[in-house]
Design an enzyme around this catalytic site. Sequence first.
Site, PDB file in Angstrom:
ATOM      1  N   LYS A   9     -36.623  -0.848  27.465  1.00  0.00           N
ATOM      2  CA  LYS A   9     -35.917   0.350  26.998  1.00  0.00           C
ATOM      3  C   LYS A   9     -34.410   0.281  27.321  1.00  0.00           C
ATOM      4  CE  LYS A   9     -39.944   3.473  27.198  1.00  0.00           C
ATOM      5  NZ  LYS A   9     -40.440   4.797  27.677  1.00  0.00           N
ATOM      6  N   TYR A  49     -42.712   6.980  17.862  1.00  0.00           N
ATOM      7  CA  TYR A  49     -43.314   7.902  18.831  1.00  0.00           C
ATOM      8  C   TYR A  49     -43.925   9.130  18.148  1.00  0.00           C
ATOM      9  CZ  TYR A  49     -41.694   5.502  23.074  1.00  0.00           C
ATOM     10  OH  TYR A  49     -41.519   4.610  24.107  1.00  0.00           O
ATOM     11  N   PHE A  57     -41.226  16.953  25.438  1.00  0.00           N
ATOM     12  CA  PHE A  57     -40.213  15.940  25.783  1.00  0.00           C
ATOM     13  C   PHE A  57     -39.831  15.057  24.592  1.00  0.00           C
ATOM     14  CE2 PHE A  57     -44.417  14.217  26.972  1.00  0.00           C
ATOM     15  CZ  PHE A  57     -44.439  13.032  26.237  1.00  0.00           C
ATOM     16  N   ARG A  85     -50.001  -3.108  30.940  1.00  0.00           N
ATOM     17  CA  ARG A  85     -49.969  -1.747  31.515  1.00  0.00           C
ATOM     18  C   ARG A  85     -49.974  -1.828  33.049  1.00  0.00           C
ATOM     19  NH1 ARG A  85     -48.630   2.572  28.194  1.00  0.00           N
ATOM     20  NH2 ARG A  85     -49.133   3.673  30.107  1.00  0.00           N
ATOM     21  N   THR A  91     -46.319   5.894  34.354  1.00  0.00           N
ATOM     22  CA  THR A  91     -45.249   6.425  33.497  1.00  0.00           C
ATOM     23  C   THR A  91     -44.087   6.978  34.320  1.00  0.00           C
ATOM     24  OG1 THR A  91     -46.935   7.009  31.864  1.00  0.00           O
ATOM     25  CG2 THR A  91     -44.776   8.047  31.609  1.00  0.00           C
ATOM     26  N   ARG A 102     -41.845  -0.604  36.642  1.00  0.00           N
ATOM     27  CA  ARG A 102     -41.238   0.720  36.735  1.00  0.00           C
ATOM     28  C   ARG A 102     -40.834   1.070  38.166  1.00  0.00           C
ATOM     29  NH1 ARG A 102     -45.147   3.492  32.139  1.00  0.00           N
ATOM     30  NH2 ARG A 102     -43.618   3.469  30.450  1.00  0.00           N
ATOM     31  N   ASN A 112     -37.567   5.036  31.923  1.00  0.00           N
ATOM     32  CA  ASN A 112     -38.588   4.346  32.723  1.00  0.00           C
ATOM     33  C   ASN A 112     -38.793   2.874  32.339  1.00  0.00           C
ATOM     34  OD1 ASN A 112     -39.977   4.777  30.384  1.00  0.00           O
ATOM     35  ND2 ASN A 112     -41.668   5.918  31.299  1.00  0.00           N
ATOM     36  N   HIS A 115     -41.798   0.208  27.588  1.00  0.00           N
ATOM     37  CA  HIS A 115     -42.936   0.747  26.835  1.00  0.00           C
ATOM     38  C   HIS A 115     -43.989  -0.339  26.744  1.00  0.00           C
ATOM     39  CE1 HIS A 115     -45.371   2.460  23.576  1.00  0.00           C
ATOM     40  NE2 HIS A 115     -45.409   1.238  23.102  1.00  0.00           N
ATOM     41  N   GLU A 126     -48.357  -1.050  16.477  1.00  0.00           N
ATOM     42  CA  GLU A 126     -46.989  -1.131  17.001  1.00  0.00           C
ATOM     43  C   GLU A 126     -46.368  -2.500  16.717  1.00  0.00           C
ATOM     44  OE1 GLU A 126     -47.652   2.121  20.610  1.00  0.00           O
ATOM     45  OE2 GLU A 126     -47.125   0.059  21.118  1.00  0.00           O
TER      46      GLU A 126
HETATM   47  P1  IDP Z   1     -46.321   5.558  28.668  1.00  0.00           P
HETATM   48  O1  IDP Z   1     -44.941   5.083  28.257  1.00  0.00           O
HETATM   49  O2  IDP Z   1     -46.604   5.249  30.117  1.00  0.00           O
HETATM   50  O3  IDP Z   1     -47.407   5.071  27.747  1.00  0.00           O
HETATM   51  P2  IDP Z   1     -46.604   8.140  27.357  1.00  0.00           P
HETATM   52  O4  IDP Z   1     -47.448   9.259  27.873  1.00  0.00           O
HETATM   53  O5  IDP Z   1     -47.111   7.386  26.176  1.00  0.00           O
HETATM   54  O6  IDP Z   1     -46.308   7.156  28.593  1.00  0.00           O
HETATM   55  O7  IDP Z   1     -45.176   8.763  27.020  1.00  0.00           O
HETATM   56  C1  IDP Z   1     -44.220   8.030  26.282  1.00  0.00           C
HETATM   57  C2  IDP Z   1     -42.882   8.151  26.949  1.00  0.00           C
HETATM   58  O8  IDP Z   1     -42.458   9.514  26.892  1.00  0.00           O
HETATM   59  C3  IDP Z   1     -42.875   7.810  28.442  1.00  0.00           C
HETATM   60  O9  IDP Z   1     -42.716   6.436  28.689  1.00  0.00           O
HETATM   61  C4  IDP Z   1     -41.700   8.594  28.948  1.00  0.00           C
HETATM   62  O10 IDP Z   1     -40.472   7.908  28.716  1.00  0.00           O
HETATM   63  C5  IDP Z   1     -41.746   9.841  28.080  1.00  0.00           C
HETATM   64  N1  IDP Z   1     -42.476  10.905  28.790  1.00  0.00           N
HETATM   65  C6  IDP Z   1     -43.802  11.033  28.969  1.00  0.00           C
HETATM   66  N2  IDP Z   1     -44.116  12.140  29.653  1.00  0.00           N
HETATM   67  C7  IDP Z   1     -42.956  12.748  29.917  1.00  0.00           C
HETATM   68  C8  IDP Z   1     -42.623  13.957  30.605  1.00  0.00           C
HETATM   69  O11 IDP Z   1     -43.465  14.688  31.111  1.00  0.00           O
HETATM   70  N3  IDP Z   1     -41.285  14.234  30.666  1.00  0.00           N
HETATM   71  C9  IDP Z   1     -40.333  13.436  30.111  1.00  0.00           C
HETATM   72  N4  IDP Z   1     -40.610  12.286  29.465  1.00  0.00           N
HETATM   73  C10 IDP Z   1     -41.911  11.949  29.365  1.00  0.00           C
HETATM   74 MG    MG Z   2     -47.723   5.471  25.735  1.00  0.00          MG
END
Ligand code: IDP
Ligand code: MG
Length: 137
Positions: A9, A49, A57, A85, A91, A102, A112, A115, A126
């Site tokens: 990212k 997304y 968010f 993962r 996350t 991370r 973070n 992805h 994807e």
């Molecule tokens: P992941 O990247 O670990 O798969 P996802 O739930 O798919 O997590 O969420 C996608 C992205 O959205 C996350 O990597 C993060 O950057 C952002 N995100 C997820 N949950 C939150 C939140 O509660 N607040 C702000 N950003 C979030």
């Molecule tokens: Mg995800």
Amino acid sequence: MEQTLSIIKPDAVAKGVIGKILDRFESNGLKIAAMKKVQLSRQDAEAFYAVHAARPFFNDLVDFMVSGPVVVTVLEGENAVLKNRDLMGATNPKEAAPGTIRADFAENIDANAVHGSDSLENARNEIAFFFSGREIS
Ligand code: IDP
Ligand code: MG
């Protein structure tokens, strides 16, 4: 053998840790089957997304993903989806296990670092979003 999609990212690209993150993949049995550096458009990020479109968010996530270039890779190996993962960590970097990408390179839940596809089916979709067949080897 599985393939999965990884995105380094904008925060991690800006920090200059592309090489360090790619090393985590290669050192843990994940081959880089395809790779490119791209500046996503808003439309790209919103489409990628789309599954999160209803989440509070979503706008912040899209803003962040277009804030600078990203490095997109196809990773290949045994259990590639789950292995990636595991290497990524949780996350929220504050909850990510020590030694994960991370935990080591991310600042907060918005920025973070990486992805990773969360299922084989999403990985296929994807990968097809970013790469044509001839770009993957
Ligand atoms: P992941 O990247 O670990 O798969 P996802 O739930 O798919 O997590 O969420 C996608 C992205 O959205 C996350 O990597 C993060 O950057 C952002 N995100 C997820 N949950 C939150 C939140 O509660 N607040 C702000 N950003 C979030
Ligand atoms: Mg995800």
